[in-house]
Design a protein around this motif. Sequence first.
Motif, short mmCIF file in Angstrom:
data_model
loop_
_atom_site.label_atom_id
_atom_site.label_comp_id
_atom_site.label_asym_id
_atom_site.label_seq_id
_atom_site.Cartn_x
_atom_site.Cartn_y
_atom_site.Cartn_z
N TRP A 103 0.82 -1.20 0.00
CA TRP A 103 0.00 0.00 0.00
C TRP A 103 0.86 1.26 0.00
N TRP A 107 -1.78 5.23 3.82
CA TRP A 107 -3.14 4.79 3.54
C TRP A 107 -3.76 4.12 4.78
N LEU A 112 -10.18 2.46 3.62
CA LEU A 112 -10.23 2.12 2.20
C LEU A 112 -11.25 1.02 1.94
#
Length: 438
Positions: A103, A107, A112
């Motif tokens: 990733w 993040w 997500l």
Amino acid sequence: MTVEIELKFMATPEAIAALPERLTSWPSQHYAPQTLTNIYFETADNRLRQHDMGLRIRGYDGRYEMTMKTGGKIVGGLHQRPEYNVDIDSDKLDLARFPTDIWPEGWDIAELQTALTPLFRTDFTREKWVITYGESEIELALDQGAISSTHAGKLSEPLSEIELELKQGNQADLLALAAELAPIGGLRQSNLSKAARGYHLAQGNPPRELRPLLVLQPAPKSTVEQGMVAGLEMALDHWQYHEELWLRGEPAAKAMIGEALAMIRQTLAIFGGLVPRKASTDLRASLTALEPQLESKNVNAEQLCYSVDYLKSKLALTSWLVTAGWRPFMDAKAQAKFDGSFKRFCDIMLSRSAADLKEAFSQNMDDDGYVAQLPRLNRQIIAFQLLSGFYPQSEWHPYIDAWFGLQLAIKERQGHWRDTARKEALAQAAFWLNGAVR
């Protein structure tokens, strides 16, 4: 992590019918057809796509696999992309199962996962053969079904593909097997993955626009060899992009394919002082067979793009690039020059191109004289596009644009301003002698 290396082909019904018999030429193991469903996910702000990542869940035989594909490289129809596969218990995402280092930094993976929704899906039947070819083991997959968006009007398009994936061995065998399949006809080497086609459908299948052939932007400190490869890859990308448009009903895209082939020719000419002509014999022969067919006024896009000559040309270029097919023909002295500065090489070749045009257009001439020099002008404009990218656009754009002006005046036989355009082009300053280098 694995690195997936595969060649993709769109296939006609006739090619699919001829495939099983052709495969009897090599030892292989056949697997019965299997029904597959792939669901692709994305966020509302296209976060994955912006980072060249693709996420899917594949369902087959009551089993599920979650796959993340990250940024890779595509040369012609040869796809090389790192991918991460995780077995899961259902068709629900579980991003925590992937390695954390795939990733982008910063993040929030839990956030997500809540932001991801199904974007499109592929439903198809896959029939497989695992072929022993040369020193390699190659999986050939025949996929037939459909790609459909889950919104944007629920658009869909048929899926009929043959994929060659290198399971073990070397890329040269993969490309050689593809060349042996070419004579069955009805195959088209494609750089569009199922995912790329699905993303386009999910956007509402907007019309694809024509793209001009741009000035090559080489990486800083590129070697001469890297510059040649970059030029050929740019031409191949231009070719394949406009091939899709031509097949989808855009007649102007045909001329763009011709531009791409001309850039391939000119690239080979520019680097011909270092790469022996015999190194590109097969590639040039395949282009020679294809070019008159493309130039025919009555040519049909579907018929030509799925023809044997067309596929052989694209495979020849792809193979030449992927295997560095020029190196076995180069001696140590030539290779040393090839390892040198592309910037220095560009400056030398730009001076030669400018001198050639000054010789061709040093004086006014009649209609026939201008037309006779047009091929020469066309070639050198392409040379400028391949060689000018180390300088700022503000410096090369006026120079190249002036020669484009003369090109247009000659093509349209506009004698009232053709000589003015010639004088303006000749008066342009040599930007590569006094420009700021990147």
